[in-house]
Design a protein around this motif. Structure first.
Motif, PDB file in Angstrom:
ATOM      1  N   VAL A 270       0.853  -1.189   0.000  1.00 14.10           N
ATOM      2  CA  VAL A 270       0.000   0.000   0.000  1.00 14.10           C
ATOM      3  C   VAL A 270       0.885   1.234   0.000  1.00 14.10           C
ATOM      4  CG1 VAL A 270      -1.981  -1.078   1.130  1.00 14.10           C
ATOM      5  CG2 VAL A 270      -0.230   0.000   2.521  1.00 14.10           C
TER       6      VAL A 270
ATOM      7  N   THR B 147      -3.908   5.110   2.686  1.00 15.99           N
ATOM      8  CA  THR B 147      -4.299   3.836   3.294  1.00 15.99           C
ATOM      9  C   THR B 147      -3.205   3.387   4.265  1.00 15.99           C
ATOM     10  OG1 THR B 147      -5.397   3.239   1.241  1.00 15.99           O
ATOM     11  CG2 THR B 147      -5.015   1.472   2.813  1.00 15.99           C
TER      12      THR B 147
ATOM     13  N   ARG C 195       0.144  -5.009   3.855  1.00 15.89           N
ATOM     14  CA  ARG C 195      -0.505  -6.166   3.256  1.00 15.89           C
ATOM     15  C   ARG C 195       0.513  -7.291   3.340  1.00 15.89           C
ATOM     16  NH1 ARG C 195      -3.383  -3.245  -1.912  1.00 15.89           N
ATOM     17  NH2 ARG C 195      -4.960  -2.181  -0.680  1.00 15.89           N
TER      18      ARG C 195
ATOM     19  N   ASN D 182       4.194  -1.329   3.889  1.00 11.19           N
ATOM     20  CA  ASN D 182       3.705  -0.061   3.387  1.00 11.19           C
ATOM     21  C   ASN D 182       4.901   0.685   2.796  1.00 11.19           C
ATOM     22  OD1 ASN D 182       3.107   2.838   3.535  1.00 11.19           O
ATOM     23  ND2 ASN D 182       1.237   2.193   4.579  1.00 11.19           N
TER      24      ASN D 182
ATOM     25  N   ASN E 120       4.978   4.045   1.994  1.00 12.03           N
ATOM     26  CA  ASN E 120       5.031   5.488   2.268  1.00 12.03           C
ATOM     27  C   ASN E 120       6.385   5.840   2.865  1.00 12.03           C
ATOM     28  OD1 ASN E 120       2.395   6.070   1.450  1.00 12.03           O
ATOM     29  ND2 ASN E 120       1.558   5.569   3.453  1.00 12.03           N
TER      30      ASN E 120
ATOM     31  N   GLY F  99       1.919   9.297   4.250  1.00 13.10           N
ATOM     32  CA  GLY F  99       1.019   8.974   3.147  1.00 13.10           C
ATOM     33  C   GLY F  99       0.531  10.151   2.335  1.00 13.10           C
TER      34      GLY F  99
END
Length: 136
Positions: free
Chosen positions: A47, A51, A55, A59, A61, A133
């Motif tokens: 992701v 968000t 997963r 992430n 970001n 994010g």
């Protein structure tokens, strides 16, 4: 009758040739819009953006400047924890080319992006995001 180039001129010609070769082999400029399209392949596991969470993969970001294998809340493979490098554009592009060759034992089961332009485009897309994010 042609004269032979002087030593200084030969060095100048050699220098220009080397600089041209280096410029030609430099990483291509990334296109974040195309990188977003390519990231669709990554989105099954990663992701990015507003968000939160992770997963199957961490992430992404604020990935640039982060030491590999250190995002809190994600369980990395031992290989990624030992990788030890900090993510920057060249390191990430190399990893995107062949993840399992760059970090043998990584959990990232992705065949890679063989095209240097595609790698640069994904890197450009990821560079847009801060750790929280939001877009830069």
């Amino acid at each position: 009758m042609k004269s032979k180039p002087t030593i200084g001129r030969r060095f100048l010609i050699a220098g220009v040739t080397l600089m041209s070769a280096a410029a030609a082999s430099a990483a291509p400029k990334g296109d974040a819009t195309h990188g977003q399209q390519l990231f669709a392949r990554c989105a099954a596991c990663h992701v990015i953006g507003a968000t939160p969470g992770t997963r199957m993969g961490p992430n992404l970001n604020g990935v640039f400047g982060r030491k590999a294998g250190t995002l809190p809340g994600y369980t990395y493979s031992a290989a990624m924890k030992k990788f030890g490098l900090t993510w920057d554009a060249p390191t990430l592009a190399r990893f995107l080319q062949a993840p399992m060759k760059v970090v043998p034992g990584t959990k990232m089961a992705f065949p890679g992006l063989s095209n240097a332009q595609d790698q640069a485009d994904v890197v450009a897309y990821l560079k847009q995001y801060r750790a929280n994010g939001t877009k830069k």
